[in-house]
Design a protein around this motif. Structure first.
Motif, PDB file in Angstrom:
ATOM      1  N   ALA A   1      10.214   8.722   4.898  1.00 15.65           N
ATOM      2  CA  ALA A   1       8.923   8.336   4.332  1.00 15.65           C
ATOM      3  C   ALA A   1       8.692   6.860   4.588  1.00 15.65           C
ATOM      4  N   ALA A   2       7.440   6.460   4.503  1.00 18.14           N
ATOM      5  CA  ALA A   2       7.114   5.047   4.721  1.00 18.14           C
ATOM      6  C   ALA A   2       5.827   4.709   3.978  1.00 18.14           C
ATOM      7  N   VAL A   3       5.651   3.408   3.770  1.00 15.20           N
ATOM      8  CA  VAL A   3       4.425   2.910   3.144  1.00 15.20           C
ATOM      9  C   VAL A   3       3.946   1.708   3.944  1.00 15.20           C
ATOM     10  N   ALA A   4       2.636   1.593   4.081  1.00  9.38           N
ATOM     11  CA  ALA A   4       2.013   0.429   4.724  1.00  9.38           C
ATOM     12  C   ALA A   4       1.033  -0.165   3.734  1.00  9.38           C
ATOM     13  N   PHE A   5       1.079  -1.463   3.552  1.00 12.42           N
ATOM     14  CA  PHE A   5       0.138  -2.083   2.625  1.00 12.42           C
ATOM     15  C   PHE A   5      -0.345  -3.404   3.194  1.00 12.42           C
ATOM     16  N   ARG A   6      -1.582  -3.727   2.830  1.00 11.29           N
ATOM     17  CA  ARG A   6      -2.212  -4.891   3.440  1.00 11.29           C
ATOM     18  C   ARG A   6      -1.726  -6.156   2.761  1.00 11.29           C
ATOM     19  N   SER A   7      -0.731  -6.715   3.341  1.00 18.55           N
ATOM     20  CA  SER A   7      -0.149  -7.957   2.865  1.00 18.55           C
ATOM     21  C   SER A   7       0.819  -8.425   3.924  1.00 18.55           C
ATOM     22  N   ALA A   8       0.888  -9.707   4.088  1.00 16.05           N
ATOM     23  CA  ALA A   8       1.840 -10.238   5.057  1.00 16.05           C
ATOM     24  C   ALA A   8       3.222 -10.411   4.452  1.00 16.05           C
ATOM     25  N   GLN A   9       3.333 -10.145   3.144  1.00 22.14           N
ATOM     26  CA  GLN A   9       4.609 -10.345   2.474  1.00 22.14           C
ATOM     27  C   GLN A   9       5.063  -9.064   1.783  1.00 22.14           C
ATOM     28  N   ASP A  10       6.365  -8.950   1.637  1.00 20.59           N
ATOM     29  CA  ASP A  10       6.871  -7.836   0.848  1.00 20.59           C
ATOM     30  C   ASP A  10       6.440  -7.986  -0.606  1.00 20.59           C
ATOM     31  N   HIS A  11       6.236  -6.851  -1.243  1.00 20.91           N
ATOM     32  CA  HIS A  11       5.822  -6.853  -2.641  1.00 20.91           C
ATOM     33  C   HIS A  11       6.930  -6.284  -3.507  1.00 20.91           C
ATOM     34  N   CYS A  12       6.824  -6.576  -4.761  1.00 24.95           N
ATOM     35  CA  CYS A  12       7.634  -5.832  -5.706  1.00 24.95           C
ATOM     36  C   CYS A  12       7.057  -4.418  -5.797  1.00 24.95           C
ATOM     37  N   CYS A  13       7.900  -3.465  -5.604  1.00 26.13           N
ATOM     38  CA  CYS A  13       7.437  -2.087  -5.546  1.00 26.13           C
ATOM     39  C   CYS A  13       8.114  -1.283  -6.645  1.00 26.13           C
ATOM     40  N   THR A  14       7.314  -0.577  -7.395  1.00 27.27           N
ATOM     41  CA  THR A  14       7.886   0.306  -8.408  1.00 27.27           C
ATOM     42  C   THR A  14       7.860   1.738  -7.889  1.00 27.27           C
ATOM     43  N   VAL A  15       8.933   2.441  -8.125  1.00 23.98           N
ATOM     44  CA  VAL A  15       9.041   3.839  -7.690  1.00 23.98           C
ATOM     45  C   VAL A  15       9.251   4.697  -8.924  1.00 23.98           C
ATOM     46  N   ARG A  16       8.439   5.723  -9.039  1.00 24.55           N
ATOM     47  CA  ARG A  16       8.548   6.610 -10.200  1.00 24.55           C
ATOM     48  C   ARG A  16       8.648   8.055  -9.736  1.00 24.55           C
ATOM     49  N   ARG A  17       9.380   8.820 -10.471  1.00 32.04           N
ATOM     50  CA  ARG A  17       9.438  10.266 -10.230  1.00 32.04           C
ATOM     51  C   ARG A  17       8.463  10.938 -11.185  1.00 32.04           C
ATOM     52  N   LEU A  18       7.522  11.642 -10.644  1.00 34.32           N
ATOM     53  CA  LEU A  18       6.542  12.314 -11.495  1.00 34.32           C
ATOM     54  C   LEU A  18       7.158  13.580 -12.071  1.00 34.32           C
ATOM     55  N   PRO A  19       7.182  13.713 -13.391  1.00 33.98           N
ATOM     56  CA  PRO A  19       7.763  14.932 -13.977  1.00 33.98           C
ATOM     57  C   PRO A  19       6.933  16.160 -13.616  1.00 33.98           C
ATOM     58  N   GLU A  20       7.629  17.213 -13.264  1.00 31.25           N
ATOM     59  CA  GLU A  20       6.948  18.447 -12.901  1.00 31.25           C
ATOM     60  C   GLU A  20       6.087  18.965 -14.053  1.00 31.25           C
ATOM     61  N   ASP A  21       6.535  18.699 -15.257  1.00 27.27           N
ATOM     62  CA  ASP A  21       5.776  19.187 -16.422  1.00 27.27           C
ATOM     63  C   ASP A  21       4.342  18.676 -16.432  1.00 27.27           C
ATOM     64  N   SER A  22       4.136  17.509 -15.855  1.00 26.69           N
ATOM     65  CA  SER A  22       2.789  16.936 -15.884  1.00 26.69           C
ATOM     66  C   SER A  22       1.800  17.812 -15.113  1.00 26.69           C
ATOM     67  N   LEU A  23       2.288  18.600 -14.161  1.00 25.82           N
ATOM     68  CA  LEU A  23       1.395  19.456 -13.381  1.00 25.82           C
ATOM     69  C   LEU A  23       0.883  20.622 -14.217  1.00 25.82           C
ATOM     70  N   TYR A  24       1.665  21.012 -15.196  1.00 28.57           N
ATOM     71  CA  TYR A  24       1.333  22.206 -15.980  1.00 28.57           C
ATOM     72  C   TYR A  24       0.654  21.860 -17.302  1.00 28.57           C
ATOM     73  N   ALA A  25       0.711  20.599 -17.669  1.00 28.81           N
ATOM     74  CA  ALA A  25       0.159  20.200 -18.964  1.00 28.81           C
ATOM     75  C   ALA A  25      -1.361  20.098 -18.910  1.00 28.81           C
ATOM     76  N   ASP A  26      -1.990  20.172 -20.076  1.00 30.17           N
ATOM     77  CA  ASP A  26      -3.434  19.942 -20.108  1.00 30.17           C
ATOM     78  C   ASP A  26      -3.699  18.477 -19.775  1.00 30.17           C
ATOM     79  N   ASP A  27      -4.963  18.173 -19.521  1.00 30.08           N
ATOM     80  CA  ASP A  27      -5.308  16.852 -18.990  1.00 30.08           C
ATOM     81  C   ASP A  27      -4.790  15.705 -19.849  1.00 30.08           C
ATOM     82  N   ALA A  28      -5.056  15.783 -21.133  1.00 28.53           N
ATOM     83  CA  ALA A  28      -4.689  14.663 -22.003  1.00 28.53           C
ATOM     84  C   ALA A  28      -3.171  14.514 -22.088  1.00 28.53           C
ATOM     85  N   THR A  29      -2.488  15.635 -22.214  1.00 24.64           N
ATOM     86  CA  THR A  29      -1.028  15.580 -22.293  1.00 24.64           C
ATOM     87  C   THR A  29      -0.446  15.057 -20.985  1.00 24.64           C
TER      88      THR A  29
END
Lengths: 297, 126
Positions: free
Chosen positions: A246-274
């Motif tokens: 995998a790769a990411v490209a972003f418009r900046s000449a410098q490296d950024h602080c990057c946060t990586v998160r794992r999206l819980p599968e449960d969020s796909l099945y939950a109602d919108d607000a939850t």
């Protein structure tokens, strides 16, 4: 977390007029958020994903897939995208209005995907391949790509389309390393092409996205930073088809602080607000400069 | 596009074996030509996606709906261009045209209709 609870969360400049939700997920300037989701090949019959949260175009596209696993991954990816964007915008996932920028080449309505009514600069990119979804969110243009390692023959057949210096780099590698190096390179290239909005309509040999940097290396795209992203697939990449790059490209000449998160599968099945609450509660697992070279993937 | 970094001889032999001769294709009826190209696309897509057989590729669906992505499109476009000696871009392969519609497009381009494109309901301009 309910919608009412979301109302009292600290706001950000992203509260939309007429909608009561304050955005629970903040994207700061120059921040790059990456979200990953892994999905199984098959869907549980007892727990089907609903497509009601998708727009007409997404539902039409989902219905077009021939293989169930492709449909499942597409629906999962787009539900995930809507949940992440909704948390950034302070709206319900189904209210996220997606559109397209004009194509930078021909002006047609097939350029980079955008949030049509974002009240502040919010850019995103989505990619999915063989059970893995990658989403990037930032306040500047961004592109991501994830690919399963192709066969050695496919690598041979696609390599001639690359930049001459990229071809040379691949040719110098031992055969056993070429597939992975090609895939790493390909994802960097496609992430960049998605970020600038051209996709594959731009000549693949026009830009150098190789591994070399520094004196003597061909210049990469000016003003852009392009990095591979660890996917956690390395353990399987050497021996079978299931490895990803995998790769990411972003418009900046410098490296950024990057946060990586794992999206819980449960969020796909939950109602919108939850689901919005689940997304907002995810802690970033990594906050680091993305690796410059071939480590970690 | 250069071939300096790939095993070019092997690649050329590979695509010659996979595709019918373009001159022979031009000599046959249009619908026969379309069917032949259609089969070539199905076979290549099955190989690219590691499907057990070309029968798993539906002629009435777009490549993208059958699992093809960018790498598959570049691979198949390159093979079609070299094998049939007609121009087709990866972007064209990833539009909403079905396998049959793409075969029609290629069959027209084999006739020298270089500007051929699809404009119908499943066409490339949609």
């Amino acid at each position: 977390m309910t919608v009412d609870q979301l109302d009292v969360l600290p706001g950000r400049p992203g509260v939309l007029p007429g909608r009561r939700i304050a955005a629970p997920l903040t994207v700061t300037d120059d921040e790059l958020q990456l979200w990953m989701l892994r999905r199984p090949w098959t869907e549980s019959a007892a727990r089907p994903l609903t497509v009601s949260g998708l727009d007409d175009r997404e539902r039409e596209r989902a219905a077009s897939f021939q293989r169930p696993q492709d449909r499942l991954l597409y629906v999962s990816a787009h539900l995930a995208l809507r949940r992440v964007l909704a948390a950034c915008l302070g709206v319900h996932p189904r209210d996220v209005l997606l559109g397209r920028e004009p194509c930078p080449g021909c002006g047609g309505p097939h350029g980079r995907p955008v949030v049509a009514d974002a009240p502040f600069p919010l850019h995103f990119s989505l990619s999915h391949s063989h059970g893995l979804v990658l989403i990037a969110v930032a306040t500047h243009p961004v592109g991501v790509d994830v690919e399963q390692l192709p066969s050695a023959e496919t690598v041979d057949l696609c390599t001639p389309s690359l930049h001459p210096a990229e071809q040379k780099e691949l040719a110098l590698l031992p055969t056993g390393e070429r597939r992975r190096a090609f895939t790493r390179l390909w994802t960097r290239k496609e992430a960049y092409l998605k970020a600038i909005g051209t996709g594959l309509s731009r000549d693949l040999s026009a830009d150098y996205l190789g591994e070399r940097e520094g004196p003597g290396a061909p210049p990469g795209p000016a003003g852009w930073t392009v990095r591979n992203v660890p996917t956690g697939s390395r353990h399987s990449a050497q021996s079978d088809h299931s490895g990803h790059c995998a790769a990411v490209a972003f418009r900046s000449a410098q490296d950024h602080c990057c946060t990586v998160r794992r999206l819980p599968e449960d969020s796909l099945y939950a109602d919108d607000a939850t689901a919005t609450g689940i997304v907002a509660a995810v802690e970033p697992r990594v906050c680091a400069l993305l690796p410059v070279s071939r480590a970690l993937t | 596009m250069t071939a300096q970094a790939v095993p070019g001889d092997r690649r050329r032999l590979t695509h010659r074996r996979r595709f019918p001769d373009p001159d022979a294709l031009r000599a046959v009826r249009f619908d026969t030509r379309v069917r032949s190209i259609e089969e070539s696309i199905r076979r290549e897509l099955a190989l690219t996606l590691r499907l057990p057989s070309a029968d798993r590729v539906a002629t009435g669906r777009p490549l993208r709906a059958q699992g093809a992505g960018s790498i598959a499109a570049v691979r198949i476009a390159g093979l079609l261009e070299r094998g049939l000696r007609v121009r087709i871009s990866p972007v064209e392969l990833l539009r909403d045209d079905s396998v049959t519609e793409l075969a029609v497009l290629l069959a027209m381009r084999l006739e020298g209709r270089a500007e051929a494109h699809l404009t119908g309901p499943g066409g490339a301009r949609r």
